[in-house]
Design an enzyme around this catalytic site. Sequence first.
Site, mmCIF file in Angstrom:
data_model
loop_
_atom_site.group_PDB
_atom_site.id
_atom_site.type_symbol
_atom_site.label_atom_id
_atom_site.label_comp_id
_atom_site.label_asym_id
_atom_site.label_seq_id
_atom_site.Cartn_x
_atom_site.Cartn_y
_atom_site.Cartn_z
ATOM 1 N N GLY A 14 3.821 0.237 -5.872
ATOM 2 C CA GLY A 14 5.286 0.798 -5.302
ATOM 3 C C GLY A 14 6.112 0.015 -5.223
ATOM 4 N N ARG A 47 0.264 -2.684 -10.246
ATOM 5 C CA ARG A 47 -0.821 -2.341 -10.550
ATOM 6 C C ARG A 47 -2.223 -2.853 -11.052
ATOM 7 N NH1 ARG A 47 1.507 2.585 -7.030
ATOM 8 N NH2 ARG A 47 2.909 3.130 -8.346
ATOM 9 N N ASP A 82 -0.827 1.308 1.566
ATOM 10 C CA ASP A 82 -2.074 0.820 1.309
ATOM 11 C C ASP A 82 -3.421 0.513 0.802
ATOM 12 O OD1 ASP A 82 -1.642 3.145 0.328
ATOM 13 O OD2 ASP A 82 -2.902 4.362 1.497
ATOM 14 N N GLY A 83 -2.829 1.104 -0.671
ATOM 15 C CA GLY A 83 -3.664 0.531 -1.764
ATOM 16 C C GLY A 83 -3.922 -1.239 -2.070
ATOM 17 N N THR A 116 7.095 1.509 1.119
ATOM 18 C CA THR A 116 6.455 2.316 0.536
ATOM 19 C C THR A 116 7.035 4.012 0.399
ATOM 20 O OG1 THR A 116 4.445 4.677 -1.066
ATOM 21 C CG2 THR A 116 4.275 3.379 1.237
ATOM 22 N N ASP A 173 6.802 7.088 0.261
ATOM 23 C CA ASP A 173 6.153 7.764 0.702
ATOM 24 C C ASP A 173 6.204 8.004 2.428
ATOM 25 O OD1 ASP A 173 6.372 7.986 -2.212
ATOM 26 O OD2 ASP A 173 3.849 7.732 -2.092
ATOM 27 N N ASP A 186 3.463 6.583 4.003
ATOM 28 C CA ASP A 186 1.938 7.575 4.590
ATOM 29 C C ASP A 186 1.122 6.559 4.673
ATOM 30 O OD1 ASP A 186 2.260 6.230 1.658
ATOM 31 O OD2 ASP A 186 1.169 7.622 0.459
ATOM 32 N N ARG A 241 4.077 11.751 -4.071
ATOM 33 C CA ARG A 241 2.819 11.640 -4.434
ATOM 34 C C ARG A 241 1.945 12.846 -3.441
ATOM 35 N NH1 ARG A 241 0.009 7.138 -7.107
ATOM 36 N NH2 ARG A 241 1.259 5.695 -5.916
HETATM 37 N N1 ADP Z 1 -10.770 -1.396 -2.925
HETATM 38 C C1 ADP Z 1 -9.443 -2.290 -3.591
HETATM 39 N N2 ADP Z 1 -10.041 -3.151 -3.606
HETATM 40 C C2 ADP Z 1 -9.734 -4.109 -4.627
HETATM 41 N N3 ADP Z 1 -7.836 -4.446 -5.186
HETATM 42 C C3 ADP Z 1 -7.169 -2.740 -4.508
HETATM 43 C C4 ADP Z 1 -7.881 -2.415 -4.049
HETATM 44 N N4 ADP Z 1 -7.735 -0.977 -4.420
HETATM 45 C C5 ADP Z 1 -6.156 -0.937 -4.270
HETATM 46 N N5 ADP Z 1 -6.131 -2.158 -5.062
HETATM 47 C C6 ADP Z 1 -5.139 -3.425 -5.360
HETATM 48 O O1 ADP Z 1 -4.154 -2.627 -5.057
HETATM 49 C C7 ADP Z 1 -3.144 -2.604 -6.132
HETATM 50 C C8 ADP Z 1 -1.602 -1.565 -5.538
HETATM 51 O O2 ADP Z 1 -2.718 0.006 -4.978
HETATM 52 P P1 ADP Z 1 -2.042 0.948 -4.911
HETATM 53 O O3 ADP Z 1 -1.925 2.137 -5.021
HETATM 54 O O4 ADP Z 1 -1.501 0.682 -7.074
HETATM 55 O O5 ADP Z 1 -0.651 1.115 -4.689
HETATM 56 P P2 ADP Z 1 0.574 0.863 -3.057
HETATM 57 O O6 ADP Z 1 -0.337 -0.174 -2.211
HETATM 58 O O7 ADP Z 1 1.688 1.325 -3.059
HETATM 59 O O8 ADP Z 1 -0.131 1.985 -2.955
HETATM 60 C C9 ADP Z 1 -3.746 -1.633 -6.765
HETATM 61 O O9 ADP Z 1 -2.977 -1.777 -8.384
HETATM 62 C C10 ADP Z 1 -4.956 -2.715 -6.786
HETATM 63 O O10 ADP Z 1 -4.833 -3.602 -7.380
HETATM 64 O O1 FBP Z 2 6.607 4.393 -10.597
HETATM 65 P P1 FBP Z 2 4.594 5.402 -10.681
HETATM 66 O O2 FBP Z 2 3.468 4.477 -10.823
HETATM 67 O O3 FBP Z 2 5.237 5.916 -11.963
HETATM 68 O O4 FBP Z 2 4.198 5.782 -10.066
HETATM 69 C C1 FBP Z 2 4.898 7.249 -8.795
HETATM 70 C C2 FBP Z 2 5.022 7.077 -8.018
HETATM 71 O O5 FBP Z 2 5.521 5.743 -6.917
HETATM 72 C C3 FBP Z 2 5.806 6.424 -5.650
HETATM 73 O O6 FBP Z 2 6.938 6.572 -5.728
HETATM 74 C C4 FBP Z 2 5.464 5.892 -4.274
HETATM 75 O O7 FBP Z 2 4.015 5.748 -4.466
HETATM 76 P P2 FBP Z 2 3.662 4.002 -4.294
HETATM 77 O O8 FBP Z 2 4.446 3.173 -3.121
HETATM 78 O O9 FBP Z 2 2.295 4.489 -2.974
HETATM 79 O O10 FBP Z 2 3.382 3.407 -5.031
HETATM 80 C C5 FBP Z 2 5.280 8.098 -5.784
HETATM 81 O O11 FBP Z 2 6.226 8.820 -4.664
HETATM 82 C C6 FBP Z 2 5.154 7.929 -7.213
HETATM 83 O O12 FBP Z 2 4.594 9.595 -6.307
#
Ligand code: ADP
Ligand code: FBP
Length: 319
Positions: A10, A71, A102-103, A125, A127, A129, A171
């Site tokens: 995000g 993503r 964290d993703g 983020t 959030d 979080d 979230r």
């Molecule tokens: N365990 C994992 N292994 C490999 N890639 C990952 C893993 N977890 C997340 N990712 C990658 O990181 C991207 C971003 O994670 P996401 O949770 O969507 O956003 P954020 O970084 O905001 O938490 C995911 O779309 C995916 O491509």
């Molecule tokens: O833009 P999308 O994919 O609809 O995602 C919405 C989500 O992304 C956020 O705005 C930010 O989340 P991340 O930064 O963890 O990706 C959340 O608050 C919300 O639930």
Amino acid sequence: MSIAVMTSGGDAAGMNPAVKRFVDYSIEKGEKPYLIYDGLTGLLDGKIVEADKHAVSGILFRGGTILRSSRSQRFRDPEYRKIAYEQLEKRGIDKIVIIGGDGSFNAARVMSHEADVAVAGIPATIDNDIPCTDYCLGVDTALNVIREAIDGIRDTAASFRRTFVIETMGRNCGYLAAMSALTSGAEVCLIPEVDYDMDQITRRLNDEITQGRLYSIAVVAEGVAEGRNIAETLERKTNMEARLTILGHIQRGGSPTVLDRRMAFEFAHTAVEALLDGERSFVTVTDSLNVKTKPIDDVLSSTYELNPYICKMIHPLCH
Ligand SMILES: Nc1ncnc2c1ncn2[C@@H]1O[C@H](COP(=O)(O)OP(=O)(O)O)[C@@H](O)[C@H]1O
Ligand SMILES: O=P(O)(O)OC[C@H]1O[C@](O)(COP(=O)(O)O)[C@@H](O)[C@@H]1O
């Protein structure tokens, strides 16, 4: 060898100032910085461009991310990730800064295990979080967007006898909703982390309505329940008309606030410095928001000094 930056997951206000500081400081340190566009998707597709100072001029005050974000399902597949590592190797990139949540940090850790690449995560983020840090880029800007919305809603609320339910993002995390409710003087706040009792809430509101309350504001985090259901329940149980406002993605936009610019600057500076010092797998964090007490004698017997870190940052602007 070279250093690269990407934004992932995000988008959040503060990503652009972080990218700018990354490029400016890398150049200052004699490095060749690369920009990876479109997050992990762009890394797989080779959307990687060498940057000069010009590439990041005029972006400091812009919301979102000029590098764009994504993503990526493909990146979760080890076979695809080999393509990503080839893209890095071709350009001699062995250090990456990933600005995201964290993703994205999970993706960074996988990279550091599977390839010869050092990774730095910068928390970003709305959030807020991410564990181990008080602050993630984008939060202050999002809170200010929400504050402005609630202040506006309060104007119309005060002109009618109504309950206003405002649904915030976050979230599964209640930080945005909780901070917004506290700083906007909301009467009700529902977040995933705290149990709530609708009967008790409506009893309290009904008592206050009997004593003259003309309107009320309820801030509800998206992870709790459908805002529409909360509004319907409040309307039914208080006999006061209710309206719902879902703030949605407006919370992710806007020019980064001073705090977001400052934290972006410090996170990016620290990330580049640590990577160049040989750190291989880390996240920049801050715990500066803790409030504590100090004996008054200690305060009065001390001398105020501008933080030496700030002096160091300003140094290039004085020479
Ligand atoms: N365990 C994992 N292994 C490999 N890639 C990952 C893993 N977890 C997340 N990712 C990658 O990181 C991207 C971003 O994670 P996401 O949770 O969507 O956003 P954020 O970084 O905001 O938490 C995911 O779309 C995916 O491509
Ligand atoms: O833009 P999308 O994919 O609809 O995602 C919405 C989500 O992304 C956020 O705005 C930010 O989340 P991340 O930064 O963890 O990706 C959340 O608050 C919300 O639930």
